[in-house]
Scaffold this active site. Structure first.
Site, PDB file in Angstrom:
ATOM      1  N   TYR A  99       0.948  -1.395  -0.253  1.00  0.00           N
ATOM      2  CA  TYR A  99       0.376   0.116  -0.362  1.00  0.00           C
ATOM      3  C   TYR A  99       1.495   1.372   0.203  1.00  0.00           C
ATOM      4  CZ  TYR A  99      -3.601  -3.499   0.377  1.00  0.00           C
ATOM      5  OH  TYR A  99      -4.041  -3.888   0.752  1.00  0.00           O
ATOM      6  N   HIS A 145      -7.605   1.119   0.798  1.00  0.00           N
ATOM      7  CA  HIS A 145      -7.810  -0.486   1.040  1.00  0.00           C
ATOM      8  C   HIS A 145      -6.547  -0.438   2.281  1.00  0.00           C
ATOM      9  CE1 HIS A 145      -8.037  -4.832   0.549  1.00  0.00           C
ATOM     10  NE2 HIS A 145      -8.154  -4.908  -0.454  1.00  0.00           N
ATOM     11  N   LYS A 157     -25.482 -20.694  -2.557  1.00  0.00           N
ATOM     12  CA  LYS A 157     -24.976 -21.461  -1.041  1.00  0.00           C
ATOM     13  C   LYS A 157     -25.612 -22.749  -0.508  1.00  0.00           C
ATOM     14  CE  LYS A 157     -24.512 -18.823   2.063  1.00  0.00           C
ATOM     15  NZ  LYS A 157     -23.733 -17.794   4.002  1.00  0.00           N
ATOM     16  N   LYS A 197     -24.346 -25.795  -0.268  1.00  0.00           N
ATOM     17  CA  LYS A 197     -24.354 -26.980   0.808  1.00  0.00           C
ATOM     18  C   LYS A 197     -24.729 -28.366   0.474  1.00  0.00           C
ATOM     19  CE  LYS A 197     -24.198 -23.394   4.191  1.00  0.00           C
ATOM     20  NZ  LYS A 197     -24.519 -22.216   5.027  1.00  0.00           N
ATOM     21  N   SER A 228     -18.501 -27.043  -0.329  1.00  0.00           N
ATOM     22  CA  SER A 228     -18.058 -25.553   0.459  1.00  0.00           C
ATOM     23  C   SER A 228     -18.325 -24.633  -0.305  1.00  0.00           C
ATOM     24  CB  SER A 228     -16.417 -25.756   0.839  1.00  0.00           C
ATOM     25  OG  SER A 228     -16.206 -24.100   0.619  1.00  0.00           O
ATOM     26  N   PRO A 229     -19.725 -23.697  -0.244  1.00  0.00           N
ATOM     27  CA  PRO A 229     -19.347 -22.857  -1.137  1.00  0.00           C
ATOM     28  C   PRO A 229     -18.770 -21.989  -1.810  1.00  0.00           C
ATOM     29  CG  PRO A 229     -21.203 -23.307   0.425  1.00  0.00           C
ATOM     30  CD  PRO A 229     -19.947 -23.717   0.940  1.00  0.00           C
ATOM     31  N   GLN A 273     -14.193 -13.380  -1.941  1.00  0.00           N
ATOM     32  CA  GLN A 273     -15.051 -13.828  -1.064  1.00  0.00           C
ATOM     33  C   GLN A 273     -15.499 -12.480   0.039  1.00  0.00           C
ATOM     34  OE1 GLN A 273     -18.279 -15.992   1.357  1.00  0.00           O
ATOM     35  NE2 GLN A 273     -17.188 -17.469   0.528  1.00  0.00           N
TER      36      GLN A 273
HETATM   37  N1  COA Z   1     -20.823 -29.292   3.407  1.00  0.00           N
HETATM   38  C1  COA Z   1     -22.015 -28.299   3.240  1.00  0.00           C
HETATM   39  N2  COA Z   1     -21.368 -27.704   3.946  1.00  0.00           N
HETATM   40  C2  COA Z   1     -20.103 -27.008   4.178  1.00  0.00           C
HETATM   41  C3  COA Z   1     -19.615 -27.546   3.075  1.00  0.00           C
HETATM   42  C4  COA Z   1     -19.414 -28.971   3.240  1.00  0.00           C
HETATM   43  N3  COA Z   1     -18.635 -29.910   2.559  1.00  0.00           N
HETATM   44  N4  COA Z   1     -18.091 -27.303   3.417  1.00  0.00           N
HETATM   45  C5  COA Z   1     -18.377 -25.938   4.632  1.00  0.00           C
HETATM   46  N5  COA Z   1     -19.949 -25.792   4.116  1.00  0.00           N
HETATM   47  C6  COA Z   1     -20.997 -24.508   4.917  1.00  0.00           C
HETATM   48  C7  COA Z   1     -19.717 -24.109   6.166  1.00  0.00           C
HETATM   49  O1  COA Z   1     -20.078 -24.502   7.364  1.00  0.00           O
HETATM   50  C8  COA Z   1     -20.181 -22.731   6.451  1.00  0.00           C
HETATM   51  O2  COA Z   1     -21.948 -22.504   6.655  1.00  0.00           O
HETATM   52  P1  COA Z   1     -22.353 -20.974   7.766  1.00  0.00           P
HETATM   53  O3  COA Z   1     -23.214 -20.284   6.020  1.00  0.00           O
HETATM   54  O4  COA Z   1     -23.454 -22.024   8.156  1.00  0.00           O
HETATM   55  O5  COA Z   1     -21.207 -20.064   8.487  1.00  0.00           O
HETATM   56  C9  COA Z   1     -20.599 -22.111   4.850  1.00  0.00           C
HETATM   57  O6  COA Z   1     -20.409 -23.138   3.637  1.00  0.00           O
HETATM   58  C10 COA Z   1     -19.317 -20.964   4.112  1.00  0.00           C
HETATM   59  O7  COA Z   1     -18.836 -22.448   4.283  1.00  0.00           O
HETATM   60  P2  COA Z   1     -17.206 -21.817   3.157  1.00  0.00           P
HETATM   61  O8  COA Z   1     -17.980 -21.584   1.901  1.00  0.00           O
HETATM   62  O9  COA Z   1     -16.595 -23.566   3.049  1.00  0.00           O
HETATM   63  O10 COA Z   1     -16.836 -20.652   3.042  1.00  0.00           O
HETATM   64  P3  COA Z   1     -15.784 -19.838   4.440  1.00  0.00           P
HETATM   65  O11 COA Z   1     -16.980 -19.153   5.068  1.00  0.00           O
HETATM   66  O12 COA Z   1     -15.268 -21.167   5.463  1.00  0.00           O
HETATM   67  O13 COA Z   1     -15.071 -18.441   3.958  1.00  0.00           O
HETATM   68  C11 COA Z   1     -13.053 -17.710   2.868  1.00  0.00           C
HETATM   69  C12 COA Z   1     -13.602 -19.248   2.965  1.00  0.00           C
HETATM   70  C13 COA Z   1     -11.773 -17.763   2.459  1.00  0.00           C
HETATM   71  C14 COA Z   1     -14.041 -16.861   1.942  1.00  0.00           C
HETATM   72  C15 COA Z   1     -13.485 -16.877   4.033  1.00  0.00           C
HETATM   73  O14 COA Z   1     -12.246 -18.231   4.896  1.00  0.00           O
HETATM   74  C16 COA Z   1     -12.267 -15.669   4.578  1.00  0.00           C
HETATM   75  O15 COA Z   1     -10.796 -15.723   5.131  1.00  0.00           O
HETATM   76  N6  COA Z   1     -13.079 -14.784   3.720  1.00  0.00           N
HETATM   77  C17 COA Z   1     -12.528 -13.437   4.404  1.00  0.00           C
HETATM   78  C18 COA Z   1     -11.848 -13.046   2.402  1.00  0.00           C
HETATM   79  C19 COA Z   1     -11.558 -11.577   2.659  1.00  0.00           C
HETATM   80  O16 COA Z   1     -10.691 -10.834   3.496  1.00  0.00           O
HETATM   81  N7  COA Z   1     -12.592 -11.196   1.757  1.00  0.00           N
HETATM   82  C20 COA Z   1     -12.136  -9.586   1.827  1.00  0.00           C
HETATM   83  C21 COA Z   1     -10.807  -9.155   0.710  1.00  0.00           C
HETATM   84  S1  COA Z   1     -10.618  -7.628   0.384  1.00  0.00           S
END
Ligand code: COA
Length: 627
Positions: free
Chosen positions: A112, A346, A421, A425, A430-431, A556
């Site tokens: 940055y 940012h 999603k 699920k 994982s979505p 995401q």
């Molecule tokens: N079967 C059924 N459900 C599942 C599943 C499976 N195999 N795997 C995951 N899920 C569910 C999870 O339990 C979760 O449920 P919830 O919505 O009830 O909490 C949901 O699906 C979402 O999980 P998933 O899609 O695996 O992703 P996540 O929420 O763990 O996110 C990242 C992953 C990488 C996006 C997150 O860890 C992260 O780092 N986010 C921040 C990103 C960021 O900083 N962005 C900005 C940049 S400027």
């Protein structure tokens, strides 16, 4: 975008407690919340061998077998007992012992504050709120007044330490970014910028409203420090609209310039006492609210894409790019047709705290009491700028440059209506990983080769944590794309999808725990530079260069409301792709540069939609066959 930002992309910020005084007497309630997080774990330095093994796996799909042989030798030499890798690793471990986060300051500076390209398009994302359909100026101003009140209400909650700690699974996340959003401003320097934070002992009481390129100071608290009602804020906004007159020179485009150029112009501008006062008022304000004017004819772009462009750059010097102050951390944007959202600088924060803020505001607007107008409200103060001949010259070039940026950015934003999603699920996947694999597939579909692919993972489970890269391009993602495009059975397609999703999810778990490849390798490189050592061959190798040239830059950013974040690509021949997975649909903001003949955001969007549909159909068909 320069290769530097490619190396550094994602984000880090200064240690919060370095910026603010530690003395208990000076700590506000909200800061006490941050203090309690001091026992969060520290970002680990991953074991060298683990990173190198993982690195080799991630580069394989991007290089030839011949190149892979060379890379394997380079990596073996680097990681050999007594080799340069071990030496750098021990230096890095030493650094980790003496800092709260061994990567944070490197990241803040490299990604940055020392990044000299414009923040506009190259670094600052837009966030599109649920779109509006204003039928009158009154409706629009009412929305804007409630938006201000909602943001201030959120700040009040922060001040009262009433925002719940964000969690990833069971892990509490570092919340300090939340407290850096209001009152913050990036200050341009001659070779490096700095971050200005509001004084917690003398917190700002005003915001800036920009309209027709004029900037107004608006006091937003009464004498007892209560937030002014939205009715009173509305009175002030009405006054601005009525008194604005002709558009002013688009001085805000200076903040969209190359940072060295802006740093120099800022110094010149500050030589005038009135200018200095105005710049200080902007710097110290809580945030900006931009009441935008009309846009040029944008052809047949859909409303989501129009709003995205408006939040990312404001559509040029003749439209709304001058009605911004891109140095300010948060600028809310209210377009005349109902394009609403924000853009944010940012360096102090990632997307999630900003998306939380948005959800709060959207909820606040929906539930705001019907009318609380009446009484007197303070008069908005128009800020004065005296533009000397020298600054005028820079301003003319800044106008041309921002217009070039605007012309070059193509965006195509859309909602995948078919499913969200919940369907994913229901398939026990994982979505996020599923969406990432759809993006890989879309790229492969267009380019017939895999693309190095960056996804942001949050490392905020660690103190002062920011981000790590999930390298979404993998052997499994390529096998999946090939299977989908080949004449394979649905069973084979689903199996390849499941393997790709599982592989991606595994990498995600490692990345959020600080065990990715990119930050560790960059740390080893930077510690070599800091110690005056030669940069190891590993960092000059084809595999490193190609796997760090992130042709697909993704994140995401999930909001509860119908919203999405958007930004420009990371590299000239790349795509930007940010998404918000909602229960039954997914919002996407995609982008590409028009100057690159190989990429096209609209084509990417079409390929992405097609990929999602084909993945869905394969899953449903296999499911049906089992019934
Ligand atoms: N079967 C059924 N459900 C599942 C599943 C499976 N195999 N795997 C995951 N899920 C569910 C999870 O339990 C979760 O449920 P919830 O919505 O009830 O909490 C949901 O699906 C979402 O999980 P998933 O899609 O695996 O992703 P996540 O929420 O763990 O996110 C990242 C992953 C990488 C996006 C997150 O860890 C992260 O780092 N986010 C921040 C990103 C960021 O900083 N962005 C900005 C940049 S400027």
């Amino acid at each position: 975008m320069t290769s530097l930002v490619g190396l550094f992309r994602a984000v880090a910020r200064p240690s919060f407690l370095k910026t603010f005084p530690r003395s208990e007497a000076k700590i506000t309630v909200a800061m006490r919340g941050i203090m309690t997080q001091q026992n969060l774990p520290h970002l680990p330095v991953p074991p060298l061998k683990k990173t190198l093994d993982k690195y080799l796996r991630t580069v394989k799909p991007l290089i030839t077998d011949e190149e892979f042989k060379i890379t394997s030798n380079v990596v073996a030499k680097f990681g050999a007992p007594g080799g340069v890798g071990e030496k750098l690793q021990s230096l890095l471990e030493k650094r980790a012992k003496s800092t709260t986060n061994w990567f944070a300051d490197w990241w803040l500076n490299g990604a940055y504050l020392e990044f000299r390209s414009p923040v506009t398009v190259y670094s600052s994302p837009g966030l599109v709120f649920p779109l509006q359909n204003f039928k009158s100026s009154d409706e629009r101003l009412t929305y804007a007044a409630k938006m201000i009140a909602g943001a201030l209400d959120y700040k009040k909650k922060l001040d009262e330490d009433a925002i719940p700690v964000e969690k990833l699974g069971k892990d509490p996340l570092d919340m300090s970014q939340y407290y850096k959003v209001f009152g913050t401003c990036r200050m341009p320097g001659l070779t490096k910028d700095t971050l200005h934070f509001a004084d917690p002992n003398n917190p700002p009481r005003h915001i800036i409203v920009s309209h027709k390129n004029h900037f107004y100071k608006l006091i937003v608290y009464d004498d007892n420090n209560n937030i002014l009602s939205w009715g009173k804020l509305l009175q002030q906004l009405n006054e601005i609209i009525q008194s604005a007159g002709e558009p002013g020179p688009p001085i805000g485009v200076l903040t969209a310039e190359n940072r060295n150029v802006w740093g120099k112009a800022f110094k010149k501008l500050s030589e005038d006492r009135e200018n200095m006062e105005s710049l200080d008022i902007i710097k110290n304000s809580l945030f900006l609210l931009c009441l935008d004017g009309p846009n040029p004819d944008l052809g047949n772009l859909n409303f989501q894409t129009r709003a995205a462009l408006q939040t990312v750059h404001g559509n040029g010097s003749e439209a709304n790019s001058g009605n911004r102050w891109f140095d300010k951390t948060v600028q809310f944007i209210v377009g005349d047709k109902g394009e609403v959202g924000l853009t944010y600088e940012h360096s102090p924060a990632e997307g999630p705290p900003i998306a939380f803020l948005m959800d709060h505001i959207v909820n606040y607007i929906e539930k705001a009491p019907s009318d609380v107008a009446g009484g007197k409200s303070p008069k908005p103060e128009k800020l004065k700028f005296n533009i000397s001949g020298k600054v005028q010259k820079v301003l003319e070039t800044a106008k041309e440059n921002v217009d070039k940026l605007v012309d070059d950015l193509e965006m195509s934003c859309f909602t995948l209506k078919a499913y969200g999603k919940e369907f994913i699920k229901s398939q026990r996947m994982s979505p996020d990983s599923y969406i990432q694999m759809a993006i890989q597939f879309a790229f492969y579909r267009i380019h017939n080769e895999p693309g190095a692919h960056y996804e942001t993972a949050s490392t905020r489970k660690y103190l002062d944590g920011r981000t790590e890269v999930i390298r979404s391009c993998s052997l499994e993602s390529v096998a999946f794309a090939k299977t989908m495009l080949g004449s394979k059975s649905n069973e084979e397609k689903v199996k390849a999808l499941q393997e790709a999703v599982t592989g991606h999810k595994q990498y995600t778990i490692e990345a959020v725990n600080g065990f990715g490849v990119d930050r560790h390798l960059l740390g080893l490189k930077l510690i070599a530079i800091e110690n005056g050592m030669d940069i190891p061959t590993l960092f000059m190798d084809t595999a490193y260069i190609r796997s760090s040239h992130m042709r697909i830059s993704t994140s995401q950013v999930s909001g509860k409301c119908d919203s999405f974040m958007c930004y420009g690509p990371l590299v000239v021949d790349g795509y930007g792709c940010c998404y918000n997975p909602l229960p039954n649909e997914i919002n996407f903001g995609t982008s590409a540069y028009k100057s690159c003949p190989d990429t096209n955001a609209e084509k990417f969007r079409q390929a992405l939609e097609k990929s999602f549909i084909e993945m869905h159909d394969a899953l449903v068909s296999v499911q049906k066959s089992k019934l």
